[in-house]
Design a protein around this motif. Structure first.
Motif, PDB file in Angstrom:
ATOM      1  N   THR A  96      -4.617   6.736  -4.266  1.00 19.39           N
ATOM      2  CA  THR A  96      -4.985   5.956  -4.004  1.00 19.39           C
ATOM      3  C   THR A  96      -5.670   5.536  -2.906  1.00 19.39           C
ATOM      4  O   THR A  96      -6.249   4.352  -2.296  1.00 19.39           O
ATOM      5  CB  THR A  96      -3.541   5.552  -3.039  1.00 19.39           C
ATOM      6  OG1 THR A  96      -2.394   5.423  -3.570  1.00 19.39           O
ATOM      7  CG2 THR A  96      -3.230   3.881  -2.452  1.00 19.39           C
TER       8      THR A  96
ATOM      9  N   LEU B 128      -4.944   0.486   4.603  1.00 18.39           N
ATOM     10  CA  LEU B 128      -5.055   1.837   4.209  1.00 18.39           C
ATOM     11  C   LEU B 128      -4.174   2.409   4.121  1.00 18.39           C
ATOM     12  O   LEU B 128      -3.664   3.249   5.158  1.00 18.39           O
ATOM     13  CB  LEU B 128      -5.995   1.964   2.716  1.00 18.39           C
ATOM     14  CG  LEU B 128      -5.706   3.176   1.777  1.00 18.39           C
ATOM     15  CD1 LEU B 128      -4.771   2.919   0.094  1.00 18.39           C
ATOM     16  CD2 LEU B 128      -7.094   3.385   1.547  1.00 18.39           C
TER      17      LEU B 128
ATOM     18  N   GLY C   3      -9.156   3.478  -2.290  1.00 21.73           N
ATOM     19  CA  GLY C   3      -9.201   2.524  -1.888  1.00 21.73           C
ATOM     20  C   GLY C   3     -10.051   2.887  -1.005  1.00 21.73           C
ATOM     21  O   GLY C   3     -10.374   1.806  -0.232  1.00 21.73           O
TER      22      GLY C   3
ATOM     23  N   ALA D 174      -7.683  -3.281  -7.405  1.00 19.47           N
ATOM     24  CA  ALA D 174      -7.168  -3.137  -6.999  1.00 19.47           C
ATOM     25  C   ALA D 174      -6.317  -4.940  -7.119  1.00 19.47           C
ATOM     26  O   ALA D 174      -4.735  -4.592  -6.542  1.00 19.47           O
ATOM     27  CB  ALA D 174      -7.531  -3.114  -5.537  1.00 19.47           C
TER      28      ALA D 174
ATOM     29  N   ILE E 100       0.565  -1.096   0.083  1.00 21.29           N
ATOM     30  CA  ILE E 100       0.072   0.060  -0.170  1.00 21.29           C
ATOM     31  C   ILE E 100       0.682   1.559  -0.116  1.00 21.29           C
ATOM     32  O   ILE E 100       0.310   2.499  -0.766  1.00 21.29           O
ATOM     33  CB  ILE E 100      -0.995   0.102   0.937  1.00 21.29           C
ATOM     34  CG1 ILE E 100      -1.788  -1.398   0.862  1.00 21.29           C
ATOM     35  CG2 ILE E 100      -1.933   1.333   1.479  1.00 21.29           C
ATOM     36  CD1 ILE E 100      -2.754  -1.219   2.267  1.00 21.29           C
TER      37      ILE E 100
ATOM     38  N   VAL F  64      -9.370  -4.020   3.130  1.00 20.79           N
ATOM     39  CA  VAL F  64      -8.038  -3.459   2.308  1.00 20.79           C
ATOM     40  C   VAL F  64      -7.685  -1.351   3.176  1.00 20.79           C
ATOM     41  O   VAL F  64      -7.284  -0.946   3.138  1.00 20.79           O
ATOM     42  CB  VAL F  64      -8.495  -3.213   1.137  1.00 20.79           C
ATOM     43  CG1 VAL F  64      -7.757  -1.778   0.407  1.00 20.79           C
ATOM     44  CG2 VAL F  64      -8.253  -4.698   0.289  1.00 20.79           C
ATOM     45  N   ARG F  65      -8.940  -1.226   3.256  1.00 24.44           N
ATOM     46  CA  ARG F  65      -9.590   0.586   3.714  1.00 24.44           C
ATOM     47  C   ARG F  65      -8.612   0.487   5.159  1.00 24.44           C
ATOM     48  O   ARG F  65      -8.031   1.296   4.937  1.00 24.44           O
ATOM     49  CB  ARG F  65     -11.065   0.192   4.696  1.00 24.44           C
ATOM     50  CG  ARG F  65     -12.476   1.213   3.814  1.00 24.44           C
ATOM     51  CD  ARG F  65     -13.554   1.255   3.593  1.00 24.44           C
ATOM     52  NE  ARG F  65     -14.331   0.083   2.585  1.00 24.44           N
ATOM     53  CZ  ARG F  65     -15.894   0.045   2.712  1.00 24.44           C
ATOM     54  NH1 ARG F  65     -16.125  -0.342   4.205  1.00 24.44           N
ATOM     55  NH2 ARG F  65     -16.317   0.433   2.277  1.00 24.44           N
TER      56      ARG F  65
END
Length: 200
Positions: free
Chosen positions: A111, A126, A115, A181, A100, A122-123
């Motif tokens: 991004t 991130l 994202g 992604a 990331i 994933v959040r």
């Protein structure tokens, strides 16, 4: 979680506080689904229009503050110490953070904006990586506010007007975004690997 959702639905008057509280906990990587909270709040708002504003403010504020907690407290303040916490290590493994961080270096705020719409853990990875990488706090706060506004307004409106009928489309959209992604991450990984081998 099902019992909690049922309790929220049966107690509409305090639902905004419950939804905000659950999302607040999500900032500490407690497994609370923002997507589920958006769905529940929008459905309740459609059934109880007098609570619509309070429910939207609760889900938006909860989601946004959760992001700030994940970025600020978990990422910037705790830093690499989080890898020693067992239930966080799988969500924010050093490998995932590195991938990331590469996105940040290459695409910057885009991004974060892109994202923000990708679920499946994933959040938070991130937001953690933004904190670990010491991304400018104002830059993070502003860009995440924009992204959070777009996602909350979009999904709340969809669920409010179309209810369960739109869920399958949202799920498919999430899968498409997640797949994109993964593909982009793979391409970047291969490019990085090739550039290293060329240097050698």
């Amino acid at each position: 979680m099902e019992q909690i959702i049922e309790y929220i639905q049966l107690n509409v008057a305090i639902a905004p506080y419950l939804i905000f509280g659950l999302l607040f906990l999500a900032g500490f990587n407690i497994p609370v689904s923002e997507d589920l909270m958006l769905f529940v709040s929008a459905i309740l708002a459609a059934q109880n229009p007098e609570y619509a504003t309070a429910l939207f403010i609760a889900v938006f504020a909860g989601a946004y503050i959760s992001d700030l907690i994940c970025y600020g407290l978990m990422g910037r303040y705790l830093g690499t110490k989080i890898f020693k916490i067992k239930f966080l290590s799988s969500i924010a493994s050093p490998e995932k953070i590195e991938k990331i961080t590469n996105f940040y270096e290459k695409y910057g705020i885009l991004t974060l904006l892109f994202g923000r719409f990708i679920p499946f853990g994933v959040r938070n990875a991130l937001f953690l990586s933004a904190g670990l990488g010491k991304m400018n706090a104002w830059k993070f706060a502003i860009s995440d506010f924009i992204a959070c506004s777009i996602s909350c307004v979009t999904f709340f409106s969809l669920y409010y007007h179309y209810g369960k009928t739109v869920i399958e489309y949202v799920k498919k959209g999430n899968i498409i975004l997640f797949s994109i992604a993964i593909i982009v991450a793979l391409i970047l990984f291969l490019r990085k690997k090739n550039s290293k081998s060329l240097k050698v």
